[in-house]
Design a protein around this motif. Sequence first.
Motif, PDB file in Angstrom:
ATOM      1  N   GLU A 146       0.851  -1.187   0.000  1.00  0.00           N
ATOM      2  CA  GLU A 146       0.000   0.000   0.000  1.00  0.00           C
ATOM      3  C   GLU A 146       0.888   1.239   0.000  1.00  0.00           C
ATOM      4  O   GLU A 146       1.770   1.370   0.848  1.00  0.00           O
ATOM      5  N   THR A 151       2.774  -3.740   3.867  1.00  0.00           N
ATOM      6  CA  THR A 151       1.937  -3.585   5.062  1.00  0.00           C
ATOM      7  C   THR A 151       1.502  -4.911   5.673  1.00  0.00           C
ATOM      8  O   THR A 151       1.012  -4.936   6.802  1.00  0.00           O
ATOM      9  N   SER A 170       1.143  -8.450   9.952  1.00  0.00           N
ATOM     10  CA  SER A 170       0.490  -7.191   9.584  1.00  0.00           C
ATOM     11  C   SER A 170       1.251  -6.030  10.193  1.00  0.00           C
ATOM     12  O   SER A 170       1.483  -6.004  11.408  1.00  0.00           O
ATOM     13  N   HIS A 171       1.656  -5.098   9.348  1.00  0.00           N
ATOM     14  CA  HIS A 171       2.149  -3.812   9.825  1.00  0.00           C
ATOM     15  C   HIS A 171       1.005  -2.808   9.872  1.00  0.00           C
ATOM     16  O   HIS A 171       1.147  -1.726  10.439  1.00  0.00           O
ATOM     17  N   LYS A 172      -0.116  -3.176   9.256  1.00  0.00           N
ATOM     18  CA  LYS A 172      -1.312  -2.343   9.244  1.00  0.00           C
ATOM     19  C   LYS A 172      -2.500  -3.258   9.505  1.00  0.00           C
ATOM     20  O   LYS A 172      -2.547  -4.387   9.011  1.00  0.00           O
ATOM     21  N   THR A 173      -3.450  -2.804  10.295  1.00  0.00           N
ATOM     22  CA  THR A 173      -4.597  -3.625  10.674  1.00  0.00           C
ATOM     23  C   THR A 173      -5.264  -4.247   9.446  1.00  0.00           C
ATOM     24  O   THR A 173      -5.528  -3.552   8.461  1.00  0.00           O
ATOM     25  N   ALA A 175      -4.121  -6.239   7.196  1.00  0.00           N
ATOM     26  CA  ALA A 175      -3.341  -6.519   5.986  1.00  0.00           C
ATOM     27  C   ALA A 175      -3.109  -8.015   5.797  1.00  0.00           C
ATOM     28  O   ALA A 175      -3.165  -8.512   4.668  1.00  0.00           O
TER      29      ALA A 175
END
Length: 245
Positions: A146, A151, A170-173, A175
């Motif tokens: 992204e 992410t 996940s580095h982002k919720t 992902a």
Amino acid sequence: MSQIAWLGPQDPFPNPLLEADPDPSVPGLIAVSEHIYPGQLARAYQQGIFPWYSDNQPILWWSPDPRMVLKPQEFKCSDSLRKIIRSFCQDSQSQIVVDDDFGAVIRSCATSSRKDQDGTWITHEIIDAYTALHEQGNAHSIAVIEDGQLTGGLYCVSFGGMVFGESMFSHKTNASKIALAALSAWCLSLDIRMIDCQQETAHLLSLGAAPIPRQAFLEQLQISINQTNIEQSWTFNKTILLHWL
């Protein structure tokens, strides 16, 4: 005395169908070795065995009963996840990338904290062994990108028509959920019946995975790995996610 076998470089694995739980006090533990020897990881997966251990342990080889699996058609795509997928698909800066940077994905899995397990089992030896499997065409990465950033994602192993999920991050919720949704949709497109998830976690249960008896898993495994008619083209992109919309 424990009957668990210590394996050398050329020793075969015990057959989990015939020699299940050699030490009843450690159910699911099939064998132990000092290292992951060349060719050993591929042989293990084709017998339904996988390594799971910590840095201060020898290599522990497992075939648990029951076995956690996700049938792709039973993947739970909630309304909220469907909304996230729709937004992801509409965003020109969002991508699903397969096998572009396997090393980045497995290292991210190794260093990500999680509630159900810590990442320490993905040791340097594990990374080297799965990278070798990737170079042979039997381990794959699915990366969620992204705005040019990694992410989330997952890596997995495949033989024939069988897919073995290994680890997600996940580095982002959400992902990692996008990555698993993409893998599940791809499996559905090729009539792949089962994604091995190895062990039960609340997160996997929430996404539709369920435990099945070890014998049922091993029997389906032998059918799946011999499905040579399945052309596993690991080149899909985010359009595969349209299955869930």
